[in-house]
Design a protein around this motif. Structure first.
Motif, mmCIF file in Angstrom:
data_model
loop_
_atom_site.group_PDB
_atom_site.id
_atom_site.type_symbol
_atom_site.label_atom_id
_atom_site.label_comp_id
_atom_site.label_asym_id
_atom_site.label_seq_id
_atom_site.Cartn_x
_atom_site.Cartn_y
_atom_site.Cartn_z
ATOM 1 N N THR A 116 0.671 -1.186 -0.172
ATOM 2 C CA THR A 116 -0.162 -0.082 0.080
ATOM 3 C C THR A 116 1.011 1.372 -0.227
ATOM 4 O O THR A 116 0.362 2.388 0.170
ATOM 5 C CB THR A 116 -1.131 -0.005 1.315
ATOM 6 N N GLY A 117 2.144 1.238 -0.124
ATOM 7 C CA GLY A 117 2.831 2.255 -0.003
ATOM 8 C C GLY A 117 4.436 1.946 -0.096
ATOM 9 O O GLY A 117 4.784 0.877 0.068
ATOM 10 N N PRO A 118 5.181 2.946 -0.313
ATOM 11 C CA PRO A 118 6.750 2.563 -0.490
ATOM 12 C C PRO A 118 7.377 2.080 0.785
ATOM 13 O O PRO A 118 8.129 1.167 0.781
ATOM 14 C CB PRO A 118 7.323 3.892 -0.907
ATOM 15 N N THR A 119 6.897 2.671 2.103
ATOM 16 C CA THR A 119 7.690 2.241 3.369
ATOM 17 C C THR A 119 7.274 0.729 3.500
ATOM 18 O O THR A 119 8.407 0.092 3.993
ATOM 19 C CB THR A 119 7.219 2.979 4.411
ATOM 20 N N ASP A 120 6.200 0.209 3.311
ATOM 21 C CA ASP A 120 5.956 -1.213 3.647
ATOM 22 C C ASP A 120 6.662 -2.264 2.684
ATOM 23 O O ASP A 120 6.742 -3.181 2.977
ATOM 24 C CB ASP A 120 4.319 -1.511 3.526
ATOM 25 N N PHE A 121 7.091 -1.677 1.456
ATOM 26 C CA PHE A 121 8.195 -2.615 0.939
ATOM 27 C C PHE A 121 9.304 -2.784 1.502
ATOM 28 O O PHE A 121 10.050 -3.815 1.325
ATOM 29 C CB PHE A 121 8.326 -1.738 -0.404
ATOM 30 N N GLY A 122 10.091 -1.904 2.555
ATOM 31 C CA GLY A 122 10.724 -2.201 3.380
ATOM 32 C C GLY A 122 10.620 -3.314 4.052
ATOM 33 O O GLY A 122 11.608 -4.015 4.709
ATOM 34 N N SER A 123 9.399 -3.516 4.528
ATOM 35 C CA SER A 123 9.099 -4.939 5.495
ATOM 36 C C SER A 123 9.396 -5.907 4.662
ATOM 37 O O SER A 123 10.086 -6.975 5.215
ATOM 38 C CB SER A 123 7.670 -4.758 5.819
ATOM 39 N N ALA A 124 9.058 -6.254 3.520
ATOM 40 C CA ALA A 124 9.508 -7.350 2.537
ATOM 41 C C ALA A 124 10.854 -7.459 2.595
ATOM 42 O O ALA A 124 11.320 -8.645 2.716
ATOM 43 C CB ALA A 124 8.573 -7.435 1.302
ATOM 44 N N THR A 125 11.731 -6.344 2.269
ATOM 45 C CA THR A 125 12.987 -6.151 1.842
ATOM 46 C C THR A 125 13.702 -6.610 3.245
ATOM 47 O O THR A 125 14.858 -7.283 3.261
ATOM 48 C CB THR A 125 13.589 -5.000 1.395
ATOM 49 N N ARG A 126 13.084 -6.177 4.366
ATOM 50 C CA ARG A 126 14.242 -6.582 5.573
ATOM 51 C C ARG A 126 13.912 -7.993 5.914
ATOM 52 O O ARG A 126 15.074 -8.831 6.325
ATOM 53 C CB ARG A 126 13.630 -5.662 6.860
ATOM 54 N N ILE A 127 12.831 -8.722 5.521
ATOM 55 C CA ILE A 127 12.406 -10.091 6.053
ATOM 56 C C ILE A 127 13.301 -10.873 5.016
ATOM 57 O O ILE A 127 13.894 -11.870 5.552
ATOM 58 C CB ILE A 127 10.868 -10.438 5.995
ATOM 59 N N TYR A 128 13.253 -10.360 3.615
ATOM 60 C CA TYR A 128 14.105 -11.197 2.588
ATOM 61 C C TYR A 128 15.697 -10.981 3.045
ATOM 62 O O TYR A 128 16.361 -11.988 2.857
ATOM 63 C CB TYR A 128 14.044 -10.464 1.322
ATOM 64 N N TRP A 129 16.230 -9.901 3.286
ATOM 65 C CA TRP A 129 17.587 -9.729 3.770
ATOM 66 C C TRP A 129 17.831 -10.556 5.150
ATOM 67 O O TRP A 129 18.916 -11.099 5.150
ATOM 68 C CB TRP A 129 17.771 -8.546 4.190
ATOM 69 N N THR A 130 16.795 -10.802 5.848
ATOM 70 C CA THR A 130 17.008 -11.596 7.002
ATOM 71 C C THR A 130 17.246 -12.909 6.864
ATOM 72 O O THR A 130 18.122 -13.705 7.084
ATOM 73 C CB THR A 130 15.997 -11.636 7.967
ATOM 74 N N PHE A 131 16.639 -13.514 5.733
ATOM 75 C CA PHE A 131 16.679 -14.845 5.213
ATOM 76 C C PHE A 131 17.860 -15.055 4.603
ATOM 77 O O PHE A 131 18.774 -16.037 4.804
ATOM 78 C CB PHE A 131 15.577 -15.128 4.325
ATOM 79 N N LYS A 132 18.328 -14.056 3.634
ATOM 80 C CA LYS A 132 19.846 -14.232 3.059
ATOM 81 C C LYS A 132 20.990 -14.103 4.225
ATOM 82 O O LYS A 132 21.897 -14.740 4.177
ATOM 83 C CB LYS A 132 19.867 -12.964 2.266
ATOM 84 N N ALA A 133 20.615 -13.294 5.322
ATOM 85 C CA ALA A 133 21.639 -13.312 6.251
ATOM 86 C C ALA A 133 21.795 -14.365 7.153
ATOM 87 O O ALA A 133 22.810 -14.678 7.623
ATOM 88 C CB ALA A 133 21.345 -11.898 7.209
ATOM 89 N N LEU A 134 20.789 -15.257 7.028
ATOM 90 C CA LEU A 134 20.745 -16.614 7.813
ATOM 91 C C LEU A 134 21.292 -17.525 6.796
ATOM 92 O O LEU A 134 21.387 -18.822 7.057
ATOM 93 C CB LEU A 134 19.386 -16.930 8.424
ATOM 94 N N GLY A 135 21.714 -17.404 5.453
ATOM 95 C CA GLY A 135 22.020 -18.374 4.672
ATOM 96 C C GLY A 135 20.913 -19.008 3.794
ATOM 97 O O GLY A 135 21.381 -20.020 2.971
ATOM 98 N N HIS A 136 19.827 -18.497 3.946
ATOM 99 C CA HIS A 136 18.527 -19.109 3.044
ATOM 100 C C HIS A 136 18.426 -18.672 1.892
ATOM 101 O O HIS A 136 17.839 -17.048 1.862
ATOM 102 C CB HIS A 136 17.527 -19.119 3.930
#
Length: 318
Positions: A116-136
């Motif tokens: 619904t807005g540019p800021t909540d795209f950051g929610s998806a990217t932060r969780i995406y980054w978290t998975f990547k940071a865990l090696g997934h």
């Protein structure tokens, strides 16, 4: 020129078909619709108060069929330590969180924000980054989020959902994706690229986040506003690689240089990291989760403001 070619390739990856277990970093609703029900595919809805009041109630009222819910703001994806908000939790805590969602190491995760807005795209990217940071690495983001899915007329489910059956998830910290304050200081001393993903007012020092002790940015940083490549269509927000291409070319970043993305609390920074690394093709990007909230904890650290030049935190902090 190299940056342009890399982003053009990323755009093709988004538009073209992807294997269910090896999706592009950003996928469209058509792709997800074709993959729903595939073995090992987990659709993770992360709506929260960031996106117009999204919560479990909103999820149960309307969601992508078969998706699971985890609040970005409330489930434990980030934590506060030593008065610094937005930090990455310990690996063990994240393993418990992800495993509790029924997500295993062999699963492919599609992260769905509100859209619904540019800021909540950051929610998806932060969780995406978290998975990547865990090696997934088997993780992707739905472009347009749930709002885009719904606006395009794909099937929507409703009603209460059962809790998923917990499973084991094992993470392995990828330290090269997580920049510490000391590493940011070293990067600044070495004139390595630092990218501030905040809106221009924060970058210039005209606006200050309540999470920081002083306004301004890290001296020598470039500004890539997190929302600069996001466009609205029918009430949903989509990342457009062509716009990102133009924004990155204007910055003239070296695609091979070590680069750190930051913001106030590691939220917009995740969007910046995703755009630089996963779509823009920069080869060595990390994210500073502490960002300006942590940087401004020390009175001796330098800040740059558009109207005052370089000063210290202590000169500005209350």
């Amino acid at each position: 020129m190299r940056s342009r070619l890399l982003i053009a390739a990323g755009a093709l990856a988004i538009a073209g078909p992807a294997h269910a277990l090896h999706p592009a970093p950003l996928v469209e609703a058509e792709w997800l619709d074709q993959q729903l029900g595939s073995d090992g595919l987990v659709v993770l809805d992360v709506r929260s108060a960031i996106d117009d009041g999204g919560d479990r109630e909103s999820f149960e009222a309307a969601r992508i069929p078969g998706s699971r819910y985890s609040s970005y703001t409330d489930a434990g994806w980030r934590e506060t330590r030593d008065d610094v908000a937005g930090l990455m939790p310990d690996v063990a805590d994240l393993e418990a969180l992800i495993g509790g969602l029924g997500i295993g190491n062999d699963d492919t995760v599609v992260v769905v924000a509100g859209g619904t807005g540019p800021t909540d795209f950051g929610s998806a990217t932060r969780i995406y980054w978290t998975f990547k940071a865990l090696g997934h690495d088997e993780v992707t983001i739905l472009n347009g989020g749930f709002a885009g899915w719904q606006a395009q007329g794909f099937d929507v489910a409703s009603g209460s959902t059962d809790a998923p059956e917990a499973t084991d998830f094992s993470g392995s910290l990828q330290a090269h994706l997580l920049a510490t304050t000391e590493e940011v200081e070293s990067a600044r001393e070495a004139d390595e690229p630092l990218v501030d993903a905040r809106p221009p007012g924060f970058f210039t020092g005209e606006t200050q986040s309540p999470a920081t002790r002083a306004p301004g940015t890290i001296p020598g940083s470039a500004n890539l506003p997190h929302d600069g490549a996001l466009v609205e269509r029918d009430g949903a927000y989509y990342l457009e690689p062509e716009r990102l291409n133009a924004n990155l070319e204007a910055l003239g970043l070296d695609p091979q240089a070590p680069t750190v993305a930051f913001c106030n609390t590691g939220h917009w920074a995740a969007s910046g990291w995703f755009q630089l690394s996963e779509i823009g093709g920069l080869e060595n990007v990390s994210m500073y989760d502490g960002s300006m909230a942590e940087w401004t904890r020390d009175d001796a650290r330098a800040l740059q403001l558009a109207d005052r030049g370089i000063v210290t935190v202590g000169e500005l902090a209350d």
